[in-house]
Write an enzyme that holds these catalytic residues in place. Sequence first.
Site, short mmCIF file in Angstrom:
data_model
loop_
_atom_site.label_atom_id
_atom_site.label_comp_id
_atom_site.label_asym_id
_atom_site.label_seq_id
_atom_site.Cartn_x
_atom_site.Cartn_y
_atom_site.Cartn_z
N GLU B 424 -7.30 0.26 2.32
CA GLU B 424 -6.78 -0.95 1.69
C GLU B 424 -5.27 -1.06 1.84
O GLU B 424 -4.57 -1.44 0.90
CB GLU B 424 -7.15 -0.99 0.19
N ASP B 426 -2.28 1.04 4.41
CA ASP B 426 -1.55 2.29 4.48
C ASP B 426 -0.30 2.20 3.60
O ASP B 426 0.41 1.19 3.60
CB ASP B 426 -1.15 2.57 5.93
#
Lengths: 664, 664
Positions: B424, B426
């Site tokens: 979701e 980095d």
Amino acid sequence: MARVDQLASERSKAQFDVDEMKIVWAGSRHTFEISDRISRLVASDPAFRKDNRAMLGRKELFKNTLRKAAHAWKRIIELRLTDEEASRLRFYVDEPAFTDLHWGMFIPAIKGQGTDEQQQKWLPLAYKMQIIGCYAQTELGHGSNVQGLETTATFDPQTDEFIIHSPTLTSSKWWPGGLGKVSTHAVVYARLITDGKDYGVNGFIVQLRSMDDHSPLPGITIGDIGMKFGNGAYNTMDNGVLQFDHVRIPRDQMLMRVSQVTREGKFVQSNVPRQLVYGTMVYVRQTIVSDASCALSRAVCIATRYSAVRRQFGSNNDGVETQVIDYKTQQNRLFPLLASAYAFRFVGEWLKWLYTDVTQRLQANDFSTLPEAHACTAGLKSLTTSATADAIEECRKLCGGHGYLCSSGLPELFAVYVPACTYEGDNVVLLLQVARFLMKTVSQLGSGKKPVGTTAYMGRVEHLMQSSCDARKAEDWLKPSVILEAFEARSARMSVACAQNLAKFANPEEGFAELSADLTEASVAHCQLIVVSKFIEKLQQDIPGKGVKEQLEILCNIYALSLLHKYQGDFLSTGSITSKQASLANDQLRSLYSQVRPNAVALVDAFNYTDHYLGSVLGRYDGNVYPKLYEEAWKDPLNDSVVPDGYHEYIRPLLKQQLRNARL
Amino acid sequence: MARVDQLASERSKAQFDVDEMKIVWAGSRHTFEISDRISRLVASDPAFRKDNRAMLGRKELFKNTLRKAAHAWKRIIELRLTDEEASRLRFYVDEPAFTDLHWGMFIPAIKGQGTDEQQQKWLPLAYKMQIIGCYAQTELGHGSNVQGLETTATFDPQTDEFIIHSPTLTSSKWWPGGLGKVSTHAVVYARLITDGKDYGVNGFIVQLRSMDDHSPLPGITIGDIGMKFGNGAYNTMDNGVLQFDHVRIPRDQMLMRVSQVTREGKFVQSNVPRQLVYGTMVYVRQTIVSDASCALSRAVCIATRYSAVRRQFGSNNDGVETQVIDYKTQQNRLFPLLASAYAFRFVGEWLKWLYTDVTQRLQANDFSTLPEAHACTAGLKSLTTSATADAIEECRKLCGGHGYLCSSGLPELFAVYVPACTYEGDNVVLLLQVARFLMKTVSQLGSGKKPVGTTAYMGRVEHLMQSSCDARKAEDWLKPSVILEAFEARSARMSVACAQNLAKFANPEEGFAELSADLTEASVAHCQLIVVSKFIEKLQQDIPGKGVKEQLEILCNIYALSLLHKYQGDFLSTGSITSKQASLANDQLRSLYSQVRPNAVALVDAFNYTDHYLGSVLGRYDGNVYPKLYEEAWKDPLNDSVVPDGYHEYIRPLLKQQLRNARL
């Protein structure tokens, strides 16, 4: 199939002689030659395959380790390997095993603490592996505080025996590697009690298992302590639990070099100086620092190669994405770790020299450098292992999602490495020992006692307390003298500040406890200075090979300046540098990243690791990452069948809404 | 057996009402009641046992997860649980499974991107689990850069179908959870191609497996991607690989809420605002922040209780060693993490409010707060997950050697948590997004556009650039206004400095790339300010219960001042505080540690975790650590027999020197 080298263009960019750098990394041409030969020997022997380790259950995994250890010993004998070669072979097999403790702790303990007679009796057996030994010190309730051990060894003058006993649950020996399933013997540490008096902790050689059928001897309970962190990793080791129920051993199995118990049960101290133990500690911790540079360089090698293969975002005109190693955020995280790998390598090399020096002095009854050497190795053990553990995980994150796969090698490397932060001295406890030494050094400055070795700079404390940093432009931060002075000033000022704050307490011990967090920070500052200064010293030597020294200078500066940025708070709060100077250092750092960038892949090639030793699909020498990741995936046991085990019992009823009457 | 409570004396020391604190932690009496009831329900059901997870091989482990998922669904139906209760039940089962993706990604994707018609067709099937879905976005070669995905969906006007295809190896879908072995359907992201033109990435509902026998449909290759980090952990999940060979799906399985393809193959944008996607992101990231506080609080609960049980060194007059929680070095590492757990809990709670607020505005076509809300959730996701991953490992180290045992629960907690730093978004990529938003905010300050929400303080930038901190004595650092101003000044000054440095570049994008490391630091400073300020806001509310608010005030101050110490470099280099003030803050911090010490165990009791959910021998509520560690050890498969498998083949020949002729 044509040989792939996805990294060929990276390699062609290198501005230095990689082969010469390999010699520098290895320490000498001789060491390089042995490492190179033995690592290929291991890599080419299918018996040493390790890529399936993450998938094996505990029993299978352990049995496999026993097989490899036996095979390694067989090869050592067949090939008539020297001690050095044999030790390299065990290193490249790269799997924790009972042999580590046998060679690394059991034998050294007998050598260090046994009398000549005892050594003559036990060492030949151990050298041939006719007995297998471990080192049983820590207990379920006792780790760092060795003097708190509870196991007792009570002398019985009637039978001339010691009675080894575990009086409580918390006195169970707990953790010793090789103990749980393999060792036939152990050096057991227990409180020596004779004549009703407790003489503190001493070592005893105790046979644990029958030489006939391997079953534990009467009165002895042994087992494995269970699963540890990670896949594969230290689960190949039988860390054990051991309890004694009044087990009798002959008196002459107490290790008697330093103290003895006579036939009458009298406790006697020999004239062998107790400081000898510290010599052993210096040795063991020196090897830990050297191991840190190995583990760190492995992780860095994987992350560097993969960062050159992986592309994400950006778009050149050809529509190809940007290599992630070209991002400054990636460089800013990766290159300081690359520099640290080299820095730890060189400080480890220096520690080897220190150990030789200390040993020679001890033999000449010169104990003067021992406290400093002891503090120095304690601190460096703490600094390098903590930094390495963090760095491995950072390298894993630098590999993005794929770093989370076992086939990247990084999860196991992390799991197998982290105990180094705890064993052989908890890293925080060690920093406090360094702090004690630093406070003592500061307190003696007025007395005219000159600080030696790595604390010599404290002798210039008056200058360092008021000096100001010379850096006026970014390039000034390339000068070793500017860097050294900043690190010395920071460290000296932090130590002096601690000493001044300690002086405010009526009770010094209370003060030490209250200020212990600050004291550990002063220790870290001191240890970082040591690493920086040893790197700089290394560069004052003659280093052959085109461009080799230049690359090392860049790495040395990256190591120092990245620390300076990370610990800016220390440098600024002590007034060792100004904000402006910190900002110039940071500018210089960015430019150093650009200089190291074209050499990055070649700098990790210089570690000369085989793909077998690296054990990483992401870190493959040829950079052929994606096809191999894909290939590896299919080896998972879950892929044995297309429809998984459990489909009929648990998935189908769900989909068909037939759960209500199922028995789950 | 009498009930043991080794921690009773710790609990009796607490200076606040633990039951009231439990309500505060849960968020409301209602939430507390549900959590409490459901967690006990799970803990008391032997089908949900998880203490053997570390010892299971991959296949066994996975089958076990299927069993638990089916059992959970059965219980949800039998007990007629509400959605909220069902979601809590899955949470307390505490085992990653395909259901996470089905409920958390597949259904929301259809809800968010499907037309009303599509929702009516697919959602009822999904709600009843008559189909099981996953979310197939990332590919072997493509993660963060969604626009770089290679899978194609080419419209065929002749048959009114899309042809889904994987043109390259790197376009293989890779990582989607639930894909490898379980899902019957997936939302697949692919480049939409119609009329010879590429319209970029869109979502498609694709059936993967036969509803009859679960075998992959023609043209579809699916498998599991193999072992991941750690024992148990995410290996219970079938993260998968998926390749399409010209697989045809009806046109109406393209998710058409935002854009459509007509029968004739014309690409059409609907009038639904594209910003809606950001609303979903705000939601997902909000849940991640809330999960961070759960994971962190679990680790802190284990480390705190064990630190109160474990004794080492020191000696009171009674000869008993000192509890390690009494050491300042332990407090200095542990208590900031305890404070962070509470801080993340409250900021997570606030994010829930933010999501509601954003949703309401979106429905009223008000997009004004969306960029700020998006930046804020991106930043908090990054900050809290990074801090939590590090904190879990720190808690493991705080448990010394025993933290390395799987039975401590910490290795698995770490391994299962760390992917949150990558999925979701980095964490570094997210910080750069925040930085872009901050730079934009700074650049617009002159234009009279007033910064809103969490960037409102930037409106006072002129004041913040020249203000000086008011702290004159240590206690001044207890004032929320002093803390806030210091954090605001630091953050504003770092952002402004970045903006000024960026302005020196002719090409702004080049500047952004070059200065990206500095920019991420400015983002972190901004995000830490958000957490601090939301904690302070929380304390301005009425909080009932004896001593509850007082404890939270202490924790809030510990959170802020420990950050201030750790990031001293930022505060000093920006001139936001002086060295003297930094030192006063540190003095205050030490005194806060002493205040929290007697309440520490009660503060982790307030999380109300069952021993089942905690899953840690070291963190047991009753503190009865040693007997249970001992008991657990014997359960290891290696202890099935006293003499290990492999003794006859590999150990005995070694001891008997019979290796030479063995075939190993």
